[in-house]
Design a protein around this motif. Structure first.
Motif, PDB file in Angstrom:
ATOM      1  N   CYS A  71     -21.142  -1.642 -31.465  1.00 51.85           N
ATOM      2  CA  CYS A  71     -22.862  -0.913 -31.571  1.00 51.85           C
ATOM      3  C   CYS A  71     -24.021  -2.026 -31.350  1.00 51.85           C
ATOM      4  O   CYS A  71     -23.702  -2.791 -32.589  1.00 51.85           O
ATOM      5  N   TRP A 183     -19.032   5.343 -25.946  1.00 47.60           N
ATOM      6  CA  TRP A 183     -19.457   4.023 -25.295  1.00 47.60           C
ATOM      7  C   TRP A 183     -18.541   3.253 -24.153  1.00 47.60           C
ATOM      8  O   TRP A 183     -19.273   2.602 -23.238  1.00 47.60           O
ATOM      9  N   TYR A 188     -23.049   6.797 -20.419  1.00 43.46           N
ATOM     10  CA  TYR A 188     -24.110   7.908 -21.417  1.00 43.46           C
ATOM     11  C   TYR A 188     -24.485   5.597 -21.660  1.00 43.46           C
ATOM     12  O   TYR A 188     -25.115   5.318 -21.709  1.00 43.46           O
ATOM     13  N   TRP A 189     -23.563   4.621 -21.847  1.00 44.69           N
ATOM     14  CA  TRP A 189     -24.151   3.536 -21.907  1.00 44.69           C
ATOM     15  C   TRP A 189     -23.988   2.689 -19.943  1.00 44.69           C
ATOM     16  O   TRP A 189     -22.965   2.852 -19.982  1.00 44.69           O
ATOM     17  N   SER A 191     -24.202   0.791 -17.448  1.00 47.94           N
ATOM     18  CA  SER A 191     -24.204  -0.413 -16.917  1.00 47.94           C
ATOM     19  C   SER A 191     -25.767  -0.915 -15.784  1.00 47.94           C
ATOM     20  O   SER A 191     -25.727  -2.379 -16.372  1.00 47.94           O
ATOM     21  N   PRO A 195     -26.974  -1.598 -23.293  1.00 50.63           N
ATOM     22  CA  PRO A 195     -27.422  -1.074 -24.873  1.00 50.63           C
ATOM     23  C   PRO A 195     -28.153  -1.525 -25.436  1.00 50.63           C
ATOM     24  O   PRO A 195     -27.752  -3.134 -25.536  1.00 50.63           O
ATOM     25  N   ARG A 198     -27.001   2.229 -30.715  1.00 51.88           N
ATOM     26  CA  ARG A 198     -25.902   3.446 -30.289  1.00 51.88           C
ATOM     27  C   ARG A 198     -26.277   4.900 -29.150  1.00 51.88           C
ATOM     28  O   ARG A 198     -26.053   5.480 -28.890  1.00 51.88           O
ATOM     29  N   PRO A 200     -27.818   6.306 -25.387  1.00 51.16           N
ATOM     30  CA  PRO A 200     -28.071   5.366 -24.497  1.00 51.16           C
ATOM     31  C   PRO A 200     -28.873   4.785 -23.748  1.00 51.16           C
ATOM     32  O   PRO A 200     -29.817   4.746 -24.189  1.00 51.16           O
ATOM     33  N   SER A 201     -28.325   4.285 -22.647  1.00 52.07           N
ATOM     34  CA  SER A 201     -28.739   3.193 -22.567  1.00 52.07           C
ATOM     35  C   SER A 201     -29.720   2.881 -21.807  1.00 52.07           C
ATOM     36  O   SER A 201     -30.523   2.106 -20.940  1.00 52.07           O
TER      37      SER A 201
END
Length: 477
Positions: A71, A183, A188-189, A191, A195, A198, A200-201
């Motif tokens: 993280c 992760w 969620y993360w 690419s 990120p 913690r 979502p990116s």
């Protein structure tokens, strides 16, 4: 002047911590379940009192904190170590390569179940997937899983299924820990955006298809656990920042940092899960309301009795995950923690992390054995009791109740002998009340003096009672 300033600072810090703890313990938003099967399961869970938790994943190979070193936050528990610590991208790649060498050949869940049962534990919460996204079960939604490691050739390679089966065979209630954030998931993360923390990116509202895909991925994995892994009693969901924005409690500091809505549709998940597992307890941690069937203070014990269902989740050592030289709490302290929790109406979920080879540290087995010896004598003061909201903690004494019986638990210091008398305030007894020492048959003399009940313990009983972490007076009113 300096002393005065320091005193003021300490007072301010103390007030801040007290306010924070109060916020964590303030559960006036608790919703009593309406489903009769859930109510029955909750009552069963409240009676068993003592459970085992296990954090286990590929991170155990490095002996580091579970998931959190991935993280990109400036927090102590997110600190990276090792040759790639200065480059997050290289570190993440090395971390996600750990499954290539993860091979816990000593894995023997029957051994764990036997040790936990002997210690008096009666329910299990096993980490099926932590925040890093590595599945300790044979998910069909991802290749990042235990059955895609060198351990895959082992007949017990589907670790979660084997763990659940071994503990179920020993009459444990079964709980699946599952992390809502993932992760490793590109939904969620994503690419496309690195990120920042913690969360979502990407902003879920701006990229709704991405978030929709992640919601379905989460739903599918939970459905696998609820339909393919035998009878389940508890779905224990972690990662409380994945929640509807409207549920954020601004009095809790970490919740104020959640930047946007992360609603994964808990009504849909819970309906599906209970369709497979009627009466399932759903524990959506820290998200007060319909889907937090019991609350879970972490690494702390509330400072007062709480009338709602709750559980302290706590480490036996200092770490949730395996570290080579963990500092395990003494058995005396663990017994005192258990009795404190139960006296305040809670359950204790004690975490023991397996090693990368697939076994506990020898010290963990020793602690379980010592706890078991105490429980074999005194467990009636733990199981099927209710917490004490009548008498209150008095020096070394805490109390539990069962029908017309009160248990006064005297928590001894190391080397302390059973005292010749024990005084209890705020306790009114009928003249025919009977007091005994749990584990013995002799009736003890007692008298009401100056508003207190004074129990006399004769020398013969004291000499033969031996050493103990805590003695229990059984008071039948």
């Amino acid at each position: 002047m300096k002393k005065t300033l320091i005193t003021i600072l300490i007072a301010i810090i103390g007030q801040t911590l007290s306010a924070q703890q109060h916020a964590e313990q303030n559960h006036d938003k608790y919703v009593v379940p309406s489903d009769p099967q859930v109510k029955a399961k909750l009552s069963q869970w409240q009676n068993v009192k003592f459970g085992l938790m296990m954090h286990w994943g590929t991170y155990s190979k490095w002996g580091i904190v579970e998931s959190w070193s991935l993280c990109p936050e400036d927090e102590g528990w997110c600190e990276r170590k090792g040759p790639y610590k200065d480059n997050w991208y290289e570190y993440k790649k090395a971390y996600e390569d750990l499954p290539k060498t993860f091979n816990p050949v000593q894995f023997n869940p029957e051994k764990w179940a036997a040790a936990a049962k002997n210690a008096g534990m009666k329910y299990l919460v096993f980490t099926t997937k932590h925040h890093d996204g590595f599945a300790m079960f044979d998910t069909k939604q991802s290749d990042y899983k235990i059955t895609n490691t060198p351990f895959a050739s082992n007949p017990k390679s589907n670790i979660a299924k084997e763990v659940f089966g071994a503990f179920r065979n020993n009459d444990f209630m079964i709980g699946a820990y599952f992390s809502k954030p993932d992760w490793h998931s590109n939904d969620y993360w994503w690419s496309y955006f690195p990120p920042k923390d913690r969360n979502p990116s990407y902003h879920p509202e701006k990229y709704p298809e991405k978030w929709k895909n992640f919601k379905q991925f989460t739903y599918n994995q939970i459905e696998e656990l609820m339909s393919d892994y035998g009878k389940m009693d508890i779905l224990w969901l972690d990662g409380g920042w994945v929640r509807p924005f409207s549920t954020i409690d601004s009095s809790v500091s970490w919740q104020r940092t959640i930047p946007f809505d992360q609603d994964i549709d808990m009504p849909r998940i819970a309906k599906m899960a209970r369709g497979h597992q009627p009466g399932l307890l759903v524990v959506d941690r820290t998200v007060s309301g319909e889907f937090e069937n019991y609350v879970t203070p972490e690494q702390q014990i509330p400072d007062h009795y709480m009338p709602i269902p709750w559980e302290t989740c706590m480490t036996m050592g200092e770490s949730w995950s395996y570290v080579p030289k963990d500092n395990f709490k003494p058995a005396r302290k663990l017994i005192h923690i258990l009795t404190d929790v139960v006296s305040k109406n809670g359950n204790l979920l004690l975490n023991i992390p397996p090693s990368p080879d697939g076994d506990y540290h020898p010290d963990a087995y020793q602690r379980l054995e010592e706890i078991g010896k105490w429980m074999k004598v005194n467990s009636e003061a733990i199981y099927n009791t209710r917490g004490d909201n009548e008498i209150g903690q008095q020096n070394k004494l805490v109390f539990t109740h069962n029908a017309n019986t009160t248990y006064a638990i005297y928590r001894a210091d190391e080397g302390e002998a059973l005292p010749a008398s024990i005084e209890i305030s705020k306790l009114t007894l009928a003249k025919n009340a009977v007091v005994t020492l749990v584990g013995r048959t002799e009736k003890l003399k007692w008298a009401a003096k100056d508003g207190k009940v004074v129990v006399e313990i004769p020398e013969k009983v004291r000499k033969t009672a031996g050493d103990s972490y805590a003695w229990v007076l059984k008071i039948v009113r």
